[in-house]
Design a protein around this motif. Structure first.
Motif, PDB file in Angstrom:
ATOM      1  N   ASP A 119       7.299  -4.576 -32.188  1.00  0.00           N
ATOM      2  CA  ASP A 119       8.226  -3.643 -31.799  1.00  0.00           C
ATOM      3  C   ASP A 119       8.405  -3.071 -33.381  1.00  0.00           C
ATOM      4  OD1 ASP A 119       8.229  -3.407 -29.245  1.00  0.00           O
ATOM      5  OD2 ASP A 119       9.095  -5.763 -29.229  1.00  0.00           O
ATOM      6  N   GLY A 120       7.888  -3.983 -34.826  1.00  0.00           N
ATOM      7  CA  GLY A 120       8.423  -3.360 -35.807  1.00  0.00           C
ATOM      8  C   GLY A 120       7.509  -1.730 -36.214  1.00  0.00           C
ATOM      9  N   LYS A 121       7.950  -1.913 -37.619  1.00  0.00           N
ATOM     10  CA  LYS A 121       7.475  -0.432 -37.966  1.00  0.00           C
ATOM     11  C   LYS A 121       5.732  -0.578 -37.974  1.00  0.00           C
ATOM     12  CE  LYS A 121       6.617   0.942 -43.213  1.00  0.00           C
ATOM     13  NZ  LYS A 121       6.485   1.788 -43.777  1.00  0.00           N
ATOM     14  N   TYR A 122       5.008  -1.551 -37.882  1.00  0.00           N
ATOM     15  CA  TYR A 122       3.556  -1.129 -38.052  1.00  0.00           C
ATOM     16  C   TYR A 122       3.590  -1.465 -36.467  1.00  0.00           C
ATOM     17  CZ  TYR A 122       3.399  -2.120 -42.540  1.00  0.00           C
ATOM     18  OH  TYR A 122       4.221  -1.474 -44.541  1.00  0.00           O
ATOM     19  N   GLY A 123       3.927  -1.682 -35.732  1.00  0.00           N
ATOM     20  CA  GLY A 123       3.807  -1.373 -34.111  1.00  0.00           C
ATOM     21  C   GLY A 123       3.719   0.227 -34.050  1.00  0.00           C
ATOM     22  N   HIS A 124       4.680   0.923 -34.251  1.00  0.00           N
ATOM     23  CA  HIS A 124       4.539   2.440 -34.430  1.00  0.00           C
ATOM     24  C   HIS A 124       3.016   2.848 -34.832  1.00  0.00           C
ATOM     25  CE1 HIS A 124       7.961   1.894 -32.587  1.00  0.00           C
ATOM     26  NE2 HIS A 124       8.616   1.503 -33.208  1.00  0.00           N
ATOM     27  N   PHE A 126       0.374   2.471 -34.924  1.00  0.00           N
ATOM     28  CA  PHE A 126      -0.760   2.059 -33.213  1.00  0.00           C
ATOM     29  C   PHE A 126       0.334   2.815 -31.722  1.00  0.00           C
ATOM     30  CE2 PHE A 126      -1.661  -0.690 -36.388  1.00  0.00           C
ATOM     31  CZ  PHE A 126      -3.018  -0.448 -37.038  1.00  0.00           C
ATOM     32  N   TYR A 127      -1.094   2.966 -31.558  1.00  0.00           N
ATOM     33  CA  TYR A 127      -0.488   3.161 -29.831  1.00  0.00           C
ATOM     34  C   TYR A 127      -1.081   1.461 -28.912  1.00  0.00           C
ATOM     35  CZ  TYR A 127      -1.109   8.055 -30.084  1.00  0.00           C
ATOM     36  OH  TYR A 127      -1.658   8.998 -30.816  1.00  0.00           O
ATOM     37  N   ASN A 174       2.655   9.603 -35.777  1.00  0.00           N
ATOM     38  CA  ASN A 174       3.916   8.666 -36.912  1.00  0.00           C
ATOM     39  C   ASN A 174       4.146   9.279 -38.528  1.00  0.00           C
ATOM     40  OD1 ASN A 174       5.403   6.894 -37.961  1.00  0.00           O
ATOM     41  ND2 ASN A 174       4.372   5.441 -37.548  1.00  0.00           N
ATOM     42  N   PRO A 175       4.671   9.989 -38.020  1.00  0.00           N
ATOM     43  CA  PRO A 175       4.622  11.139 -39.453  1.00  0.00           C
ATOM     44  C   PRO A 175       4.833   9.327 -41.100  1.00  0.00           C
ATOM     45  CG  PRO A 175       7.112  11.442 -39.020  1.00  0.00           C
ATOM     46  CD  PRO A 175       6.069  10.457 -38.155  1.00  0.00           C
ATOM     47  N   GLU A 176       5.203   8.833 -40.971  1.00  0.00           N
ATOM     48  CA  GLU A 176       5.291   7.399 -41.412  1.00  0.00           C
ATOM     49  C   GLU A 176       4.334   6.818 -42.057  1.00  0.00           C
ATOM     50  OE1 GLU A 176       7.342   3.381 -42.065  1.00  0.00           O
ATOM     51  OE2 GLU A 176       8.446   4.279 -41.195  1.00  0.00           O
ATOM     52  N   LEU A 177       3.059   7.365 -40.743  1.00  0.00           N
ATOM     53  CA  LEU A 177       1.247   6.874 -41.198  1.00  0.00           C
ATOM     54  C   LEU A 177       0.292   7.928 -41.505  1.00  0.00           C
ATOM     55  CD1 LEU A 177      -1.747   7.705 -38.519  1.00  0.00           C
ATOM     56  CD2 LEU A 177      -1.154   5.425 -39.945  1.00  0.00           C
ATOM     57  N   ARG A 178       0.936   9.015 -41.311  1.00  0.00           N
ATOM     58  CA  ARG A 178       0.659  10.101 -41.805  1.00  0.00           C
ATOM     59  C   ARG A 178       0.942  10.207 -43.074  1.00  0.00           C
ATOM     60  NH1 ARG A 178       2.496  13.035 -38.071  1.00  0.00           N
ATOM     61  NH2 ARG A 178       3.729  14.848 -38.940  1.00  0.00           N
ATOM     62  N   ILE A 204      -8.063  11.926 -33.538  1.00  0.00           N
ATOM     63  CA  ILE A 204      -6.624  12.156 -33.652  1.00  0.00           C
ATOM     64  C   ILE A 204      -5.402  12.753 -31.809  1.00  0.00           C
ATOM     65  CG2 ILE A 204      -7.858  11.678 -36.106  1.00  0.00           C
ATOM     66  CD1 ILE A 204      -5.305  14.291 -36.384  1.00  0.00           C
ATOM     67  N   LYS A 205      -5.575  13.985 -32.069  1.00  0.00           N
ATOM     68  CA  LYS A 205      -4.865  14.105 -31.469  1.00  0.00           C
ATOM     69  C   LYS A 205      -4.480  13.871 -29.511  1.00  0.00           C
ATOM     70  CE  LYS A 205      -0.611  16.637 -30.162  1.00  0.00           C
ATOM     71  NZ  LYS A 205       0.463  15.953 -30.968  1.00  0.00           N
ATOM     72  N   LYS A 206      -3.771  13.581 -29.097  1.00  0.00           N
ATOM     73  CA  LYS A 206      -4.093  12.544 -27.844  1.00  0.00           C
ATOM     74  C   LYS A 206      -3.085  13.504 -26.437  1.00  0.00           C
ATOM     75  CE  LYS A 206      -5.941   8.724 -29.312  1.00  0.00           C
ATOM     76  NZ  LYS A 206      -6.090   8.853 -31.108  1.00  0.00           N
TER      77      LYS A 206
END
Ligand code: TEU
Ligand code: CA
Length: 565
Positions: A119-124, A126-127, A174-178, A204-206
């Motif tokens: 549920d933290g930062k890195y969970g976001h 991924f899907y 997720n903008p952070e990933l980008r 990359i686009k789902k």
């Protein structure tokens, strides 16, 4: 079309693991590539695309990256990579890396942290979806078989992977990933890279929210195409990617784009496209069946020509497609498009000429310039490729016997090609000479060398002016000397002729006529009046083209050139 620095270049794909091994561990490496730069320079290629050599568990041969900032020790060190970039630059060559950002490796630190705290930062990054007993979040089938969902270790969640389960998909929403992706790309471009080949980017686009689609096989799953067809808005990601990275460096990029939507080509490769270029896969995907590889239809020379012509029409003056005969995912073109009984230097040269003279950017896959062929196998146990192994299982599940499955995946139905449609075919070591292991390694190669290396190898071919190598060298030199080959307008001739593959290219006063007799028997061809007396730039036969009525040998190919007065 605005002129770009890379338009007249020729690109060459290196599959590092199988290119050249400098230290005898059986795995090709970056110092090995550096030691062969002069060979590549002699051939005349300018842009070198390296399949991934980042740190990776190699579950999908490096297309599963566990650290985007380091080189896998099996391939060398960061210092080796920097030396490669510098040595290439000295020779006016550009290095492209493979940008694999639809997914990373499950051994990447981001994924490990996502497991620790979903549920933290890195969970976001991924899907992730809550695990429900007896029910998957969606029924999509992975490209490598089975469902795209697996349990997220140590949690009550599942994660999405459209490729192998060791390749979790990154969440581009997720903008952070980008930001992380852009930071990495710019870090590499700052090192002096020429650009990137961009892996599997359409994925990359789902389509959101993620949902199931009607099943298309008995396994209850559906092909990824169902979702991709519905996914809209990839352009927002891709233009941001371009503006934040490539554009600022005038980098060259080539996208692995399988199914852009009709009318989207200008967005992808127009003057201000997301990418400089994208691969033309029209021939390689021909005959594809949703049931699996075992059900694919083989391609005839006429189909091949129609595929090429359709792509030329589609690209028109919009931009440059990148033309390939094969790559690390495909069988060797000479084994796929030429029947075994006709496979020889002449027919290999025909395939080279008809591709090189098309409009677009030519890409050579390592060993193609030597006419390397598919690897004969006698059992599935000899296959390494995860994708071919899965497709074999799909064929067995469909009720085929082991022998029938091997045959079906070998395209024996139409042409007597006795090799298996596996990604291994292109991944066997480059054949450098006739010494043990084709001079690729002093140790034991990670994958078998093709037994035909005593006849087909770089040492013999560089010494023989009539070799396939020298023919490629000449084709490359012609591209540099004649702007019509780069920029000329394409026009098909004799479109309904099943044997002849003929087209012209025109740039103001310059005209090119490309004639390829793509068949196993003699044919007749009348040179159009305007080309009477034109100069022959290249031919795969020792003859002249001064008469207008010609009898062509099987697989004869030639190119005429003239300037209108
Ligand atoms: O391939 C993308 C892709 O769509 C593959 O499914 C391809 O059609 C298939 O491998 C053909 O057998 C790229 C890379 O080229 C491939 O090597 C990788 O395995 C894949 O992405 C995942 O990164
Ligand atoms: Ca090595």
């Amino acid at each position: 079309m605005i002129k770009k620095w890379w338009h007249d270049k020729v690109a060459y794909q290196i599959y590092p693991k199988s290119f050249y091994d400098s230290n005898g561990d059986g795995i090709g490496d970056i110092p090995g590539i550096i030691s062969k730069l002069d060979y590549l320079k002699e051939l005349g290629v300018d842009i070198l695309w390296l399949s991934p050599c980042y740190r990776s568990p190699l579950a999908d041969q490096g297309y599963d990256i566990s650290d985007y900032y380091s080189i896998d020790p099996r391939f060398g060190t960061m210092a080796d990579m920097e030396r490669l970039i510098a040595e290439a630059k000295k020779r006016d060559m550009y290095i492209l890396m493979d940008l694999v950002v639809n997914h990373c490796s499950d051994e990447h630190e981001w994924f490990r942290k996502a497991c620790e705290d979903p549920d933290g930062k890195y969970g976001h990054y991924f899907y992730l979806r809550d695990k429900k007993e007896g029910e998957l979040p969606t029924n999509w089938r992975s490209y490598f078989g089975g469902p795209v969902w697996d349990d997220l270790p140590g949690t009550d969640k599942q994660y999405l992977h459209v490729f192998h389960k060791k390749q979790p998909d990154l969440n581009w929403e997720n903008p952070e990933l980008r930001e992380e992706v852009y930071k990495n790309i710019n870090w590499w471009l700052d090192k002096g890279l020429g650009g990137f080949r961009i892996d599997a980017i359409i994925n990359i686009k789902k389509a959101l929210p993620l949902r199931s689609y009607p099943a298309d096989r008995d396994d209850g799953l559906c092909s990824m195409q169902a979702m991709l067809k519905e996914a809209a808005g990839i352009g927002t990601f891709l233009s941001e990617l371009r503006d934040r990275t490539f554009k600022r460096y005038d980098a060259f990029t080539v996208g692995e784009v399988f199914n852009e939507k009709p009318g989207e080509l200008p967005d992808f490769i127009g003057d201000n496209g997301y990418f400089s270029s994208m691969f033309d896969f029209n021939e390689t995907i021909f005959g594809h069946s949703e049931k699996g590889w075992y059900d694919a239809s083989p391609i005839t020379p006429e189909d091949y020509k129609n595929c090429c012509f359709a792509s030329q029409e589609k690209a028109g003056n919009i931009g440059f497609l990148s033309n390939i005969i094969e790559n690390h995912d495909e069988p060797r073109g000479v084994s796929r498009y030429i029947p075994e009984s006709d496979r020889c230097d002449k027919s290999k040269k025909l395939l080279a000429a008809l591709n090189f003279m098309l409009r677009g950017l030519p890409f050579i896959y390592q060993g193609q310039e030597l006419g390397m062929e598919n690897l004969p196998i006698s059992s599935i146990d000899e296959v390494d490729d995860i994708s071919a192994r899965d497709e074999y299982r799909v064929a067995l599940d469909a009720g085929l016997s082991e022998e029938a499955a091997l045959k079906a995946l070998s395209h024996e139905v139409f042409w007597p090609c006795i090799t298996f449609k596996s990604r291994d075919n292109a991944r066997t070591p480059v054949q450098w000479d006739d010494s043990p292991q084709a001079g690729f390694t002093t140790g034991t190669p990670w994958i078998a060398v093709n037994p035909n290396y005593r006849e087909i190898n770089a040492k013999a071919e560089t010494a023989d002016p009539d070799s396939v190598f020298h023919y490629y060298k000449k084709l490359i030199a012609l591209r540099k000397a004649y702007p019509v080959i780069v920029y000329g307008r394409y026009e098909p001739l004799l479109e309904d002729n099943e044997e002849l593959f003929v087209y012209t290219r025109t740039l103001e006063k310059e005209k090119l006529l490309v004639v390829c007799s793509f068949c196993d028997h003699e044919t007749h061809f009348a040179i159009p009046a305007e080309f009477a007396g034109a100069a022959c730039l290249i031919s795969n036969r020792n003859r002249t083209y001064t008469d207008t009525e010609l009898t062509l040998e099987p697989y004869e190919a030639f190119v005429l050139y003239h300037q209108v007065k």
